[in-house]
Structures are given as C-alpha cells and as structure tokens.
Design a protein around this motif. Structure first.
Motif, mmCIF file in Angstrom:
data_model
loop_
_atom_site.group_PDB
_atom_site.id
_atom_site.type_symbol
_atom_site.label_atom_id
_atom_site.label_comp_id
_atom_site.label_asym_id
_atom_site.label_seq_id
_atom_site.Cartn_x
_atom_site.Cartn_y
_atom_site.Cartn_z
ATOM 1 N N LYS A 53 -46.912 23.350 -17.601
ATOM 2 C CA LYS A 53 -47.853 23.802 -16.572
ATOM 3 C C LYS A 53 -48.048 25.307 -16.622
ATOM 4 N N SER A 54 -46.961 26.026 -16.844
ATOM 5 C CA SER A 54 -47.044 27.480 -16.929
ATOM 6 C C SER A 54 -47.882 27.910 -18.135
ATOM 7 N N ALA A 55 -47.669 27.240 -19.285
ATOM 8 C CA ALA A 55 -48.435 27.562 -20.488
ATOM 9 C C ALA A 55 -49.911 27.243 -20.299
ATOM 10 N N LYS A 56 -50.205 26.117 -19.631
ATOM 11 C CA LYS A 56 -51.586 25.718 -19.365
ATOM 12 C C LYS A 56 -52.272 26.732 -18.460
ATOM 13 N N GLU A 57 -51.550 27.174 -17.454
ATOM 14 C CA GLU A 57 -52.107 28.149 -16.522
ATOM 15 C C GLU A 57 -52.388 29.477 -17.233
ATOM 16 N N GLU A 58 -51.469 29.868 -18.122
ATOM 17 C CA GLU A 58 -51.629 31.142 -18.823
ATOM 18 C C GLU A 58 -52.826 31.124 -19.775
ATOM 19 N N LEU A 59 -53.032 29.990 -20.478
ATOM 20 C CA LEU A 59 -54.098 29.911 -21.474
ATOM 21 C C LEU A 59 -55.449 29.506 -20.885
ATOM 22 N N GLY A 60 -55.421 28.865 -19.706
ATOM 23 C CA GLY A 60 -56.671 28.472 -19.056
ATOM 24 C C GLY A 60 -57.112 27.068 -19.426
ATOM 25 N N ASP A 61 -58.062 26.537 -18.654
ATOM 26 C CA ASP A 61 -58.503 25.150 -18.837
ATOM 27 C C ASP A 61 -59.222 24.916 -20.162
ATOM 28 N N GLU A 62 -59.750 25.979 -20.764
ATOM 29 C CA GLU A 62 -60.500 25.814 -22.008
ATOM 30 C C GLU A 62 -59.574 25.579 -23.208
ATOM 31 N N ALA A 63 -58.311 25.912 -23.066
ATOM 32 C CA ALA A 63 -57.365 25.778 -24.182
ATOM 33 C C ALA A 63 -57.111 24.305 -24.496
ATOM 34 N N SER A 64 -56.974 24.008 -25.773
ATOM 35 C CA SER A 64 -56.683 22.629 -26.187
ATOM 36 C C SER A 64 -55.228 22.287 -25.866
ATOM 37 N N ASP A 65 -54.960 20.983 -25.757
ATOM 38 C CA ASP A 65 -53.583 20.542 -25.523
ATOM 39 C C ASP A 65 -52.667 21.020 -26.639
ATOM 40 N N LYS A 66 -53.215 21.079 -27.870
ATOM 41 C CA LYS A 66 -52.421 21.521 -29.018
ATOM 42 C C LYS A 66 -52.001 22.980 -28.868
ATOM 43 N N ASP A 67 -52.940 23.841 -28.450
ATOM 44 C CA ASP A 67 -52.622 25.263 -28.267
ATOM 45 C C ASP A 67 -51.618 25.463 -27.138
ATOM 46 N N VAL A 68 -51.802 24.707 -26.064
ATOM 47 C CA VAL A 68 -50.857 24.793 -24.940
ATOM 48 C C VAL A 68 -49.472 24.340 -25.392
ATOM 49 N N ALA A 69 -49.425 23.268 -26.180
ATOM 50 C CA ALA A 69 -48.144 22.742 -26.657
ATOM 51 C C ALA A 69 -47.433 23.762 -27.541
ATOM 52 N N LYS A 70 -48.189 24.506 -28.375
ATOM 53 C CA LYS A 70 -47.589 25.520 -29.240
ATOM 54 C C LYS A 70 -46.948 26.633 -28.425
ATOM 55 N N LEU A 71 -47.659 27.083 -27.387
ATOM 56 C CA LEU A 71 -47.091 28.127 -26.527
ATOM 57 C C LEU A 71 -45.888 27.571 -25.764
ATOM 58 N N ALA A 72 -46.016 26.349 -25.284
ATOM 59 C CA ALA A 72 -44.929 25.733 -24.509
ATOM 60 C C ALA A 72 -43.677 25.558 -25.357
ATOM 61 N N PHE A 73 -43.860 25.234 -26.643
ATOM 62 C CA PHE A 73 -42.695 25.086 -27.523
ATOM 63 C C PHE A 73 -41.875 26.376 -27.567
ATOM 64 N N LYS A 74 -42.557 27.506 -27.738
ATOM 65 C CA LYS A 74 -41.847 28.787 -27.795
ATOM 66 C C LYS A 74 -41.108 29.049 -26.486
ATOM 67 N N ARG A 75 -41.784 28.761 -25.372
ATOM 68 C CA ARG A 75 -41.176 29.009 -24.065
ATOM 69 C C ARG A 75 -40.031 28.047 -23.776
ATOM 70 N N LEU A 76 -40.159 26.813 -24.274
ATOM 71 C CA LEU A 76 -39.148 25.794 -23.981
ATOM 72 C C LEU A 76 -37.797 26.178 -24.573
ATOM 73 N N ALA A 77 -37.804 26.655 -25.812
ATOM 74 C CA ALA A 77 -36.549 27.065 -26.456
ATOM 75 C C ALA A 77 -35.875 28.162 -25.643
ATOM 76 N N ILE A 78 -36.680 29.067 -25.087
ATOM 77 C CA ILE A 78 -36.127 30.167 -24.291
ATOM 78 C C ILE A 78 -35.617 29.649 -22.946
ATOM 79 N N GLU A 79 -36.341 28.694 -22.334
ATOM 80 C CA GLU A 79 -35.885 28.111 -21.072
ATOM 81 C C GLU A 79 -34.557 27.389 -21.243
ATOM 82 N N PHE A 80 -34.436 26.645 -22.350
ATOM 83 C CA PHE A 80 -33.154 25.994 -22.638
ATOM 84 C C PHE A 80 -32.071 27.062 -22.839
ATOM 85 N N GLY A 81 -32.418 28.122 -23.543
ATOM 86 C CA GLY A 81 -31.463 29.204 -23.762
ATOM 87 C C GLY A 81 -30.973 29.812 -22.468
ATOM 88 N N LYS A 82 -31.892 30.052 -21.540
ATOM 89 C CA LYS A 82 -31.526 30.658 -20.247
ATOM 90 C C LYS A 82 -30.625 29.726 -19.444
#
Length: 336
Positions: free
Chosen positions: A58-87
């Motif tokens: 949801k955070s990645a979707k909000e950051e990229l906006g509604d025009e972003a594809s699910d694929k682009d959102v998923a790519k950003l979310a992947f990077k963030r997810l590893a960091i969230e798990f790390g935290k």
C-alpha cells in the motif's frame, strides 16, 4: 551435566539465524540474522506476515500513484520489504542483519553500489545505525570491487555466494567486513560430480571454509568468516570456532536438542603456526583461478540465477497480492 551442542558452539562462535521467520529468531536468540531472496519469498507467503506485506504494498502504491503498474509497484515493494523484515529482525537480535542487493545486479559494479546506498539510506531514515547493517553482495569480481568502495564509505558488506579461495582472498584484500562461504552447496557439487558421500572434516565444504579461515588468521586479515548453507550438523560441528556460522532453524533445533562434547576445531592461534603461501590477487588472477575452479564457477553462476529467480517470483507474488487488495486499497488511498 553435558551442555547441548548449541550451547557449546555459542561459547566459541557467533551463531546467526539463517531465516526470515521472526518466530524462529525469537526462539533461538541468535547474535545476528541473515536473509536472502529465497527466505524472504518464503516468509512473505506465511499468513503471519500478510499484514506486513500488505502495508508495504500500500505504501509503495501510494508513493508511485494510481498510474503505476502492479509490476512497478511490486518492484518498489520488494526493495522495501527486505528492509521491513530487516527492521523487524533488528528489534529481536542484539547484533546485525544482512540485507541483500538485487542478485540481478551481480556483474554491475555501479548499480550494486547505488542500490546498497539506497538500502542504507532507508535504514538511516528509520534511525538504524549502520553498524547493525551488512549489505549482502554476490562475490563476483564486480561485486567485490563495489564492496571495497562501499566499505570506504562506511557501509559494511557481507560477500555471499562464495565458493573459492580466490573469492575469499579478493574479499580480504578489499577489506570487506564479512564473507559467507557456502558449505552445503560445495558439498552438493562434489557429491554430484564424484558420486561419493562425505562426512565431517572430509566434507569439501568444510575443507574450503577451514582453509579460508586459516588463511585469514595466518595473515591477520580483519575480514571475518561466516560459514553458511549447511546440510547437516556434522558440517557445523566440524567448523566449531569459526568466527560466525549462519544456521537454519531446523539445524539450530537439532543442535539444541543434542548433548555431546564439542571440541574446538578452528582457532587463530593454530592458524598462525601453519605453513600457508600468500596468494597475490588482482583481476587477472581472480578470473584465471575462477575459470580453473569448476565448482566455484558453476555454483556462483547457479547461485546468482537461483536468487534472481527467487526475486522474480517474489515480485510476481507481490503483484498478485496487490491485485487482490486493489479494491480495498483505492478507497483507502482516496480517503487520505
């Protein structure tokens, strides 16, 4: 009363949990924890972590906006997810967590450094000290040189997918913080190549890590050795005394339920007395030794391809999950 193997191991080696599962980390209380794309992908599919995954999406979707594809959102979310798990992991362990650079960048020095800096920036933003983060990078020549520059910038690195002495020496010369030689994957290759089985100190993976450890201690390198990718507890007990060992929850449980004497096998004092020849290292030597070492060549290529496949699967998983929560996400975002 005889202590468990895990209790004795902790007295001479830092024990690291090789998992993305918080419950296992809480149970075994390791000093550090390390993850990789395969482990993050597995953890992301557990019901216990669905809300964490959804929040990142949801955070990645909000950051990229509604025009972003699910694929682009998923790519950003992947990077963030590893960091969230790390935290989350850092809230449990007293030491460090390793967060991996995209394996698909393994032969691109500049892109590896850029993503490593982005990862550190996210941890900085969350108030996490750099001393608690290791950036995990594949042990290609390009990856090692990227790590050398990052270390000079105060970004500590864990060089992974390491199978040969040439990779280890190059890492030590680059003054990286830590290396992760893969014991079990070396064993897998030799069993397939020779048709033989190996036990304890005869295990080719154990021999490789022993040789690397002794080389580092003989010549006083600061880089520490963390044996990884174990297939059985015999490999682990044969490396008792190694700087660190990263161990799966299944093998941690077996060590914790087994009582027997555990003698120390590796020590700096013994290494310093050994007759070991120093290996001058440059790119030409690295590439020559890598091409001559069939096992290291095969396993590095296979490891990068495997981690890259896991990353692709995770991005597909996140894109699918995003489509599932899409209907509820849009009204929520519109209300903000």
């Amino acid at each position: 009363m005889t202590k468990t193997l895990l209790e004795q191991l902790r007295e001479m080696t830092k024990v690291v949990a090789d998992t993305g599962d918080f419950e296992s980390i809480l149970r075994f209380k390791p000093q550090d924890s390390t993850t990789n794309p395969s482990l993050i992908t597995a953890a992301a599919q557990m019901p216990a972590y669905r809300s964490l995954v959804d929040d990142v999406l949801k955070s990645a979707k909000e950051e990229l906006g509604d025009e972003a594809s699910d694929k682009d959102v998923a790519k950003l979310a992947f990077k963030r997810l590893a960091i969230e798990f790390g935290k989350k992991i850092l809230a449990i362990v007293p030491g460090r967590v390793s967060t991996e650079v995209d394996a698909r960048l393994s032969y691109d020095r500049q892109a590896t450094m850029q993503q490593a800096r982005e990862i550190i920036a996210e941890y900085d933003k969350a108030g996490v000290s750099r001393d608690r983060i290791l950036i995990k990078i594949a042990s290609t020549w390009e990856g090692i040189q990227a790590a050398k520059q990052l270390e000079e910038e105060g970004i500590h690195c864990n060089l992974t997918l390491l199978f040969g002495m040439h990779q280890a020496v190059a890492c030590a010369e680059a003054k990286v913080t830590l290396i992760s030689p893969f014991v079990g994957r070396i064993l897998d290759w030799y069993k397939k190549d020779t048709g033989k089985d190996y036990q304890g100190a005869d295990d080719p993976g154990v021999k490789s890590v022993t040789a690397i450890y002794n080389y580092f201690k003989k010549f006083g390198y600061k880089t520490v050795v963390m044996g990884a990718s174990f297939r059985n507890i015999g490999e682990i007990t044969s490396l008792a005394g190694c700087d660190l060992l990263t161990i799966s929850p299944k093998l941690l449980e077996e060590l914790d339920s087994t009582k027997a004497d555990l003698p120390r096998k590796l020590s700096p004092e013994n290494a310093k007395t050994m007759d070991i020849q120093r290996i001058p290292m440059d790119q030409q030597t690295f590439e020559r030794m890598h091409n001559e070492d069939r096992m290291a060549h095969d396993k590095l290529t296979e490891g990068i391809e495997g981690f890259s496949k896991s990353l692709h699967e995770l991005e597909e998983l996140l894109a699918h999950r995003l489509s599932e929560i899409g209907a509820s996400t849009k009204p929520e975002l519109a209300a903000r």
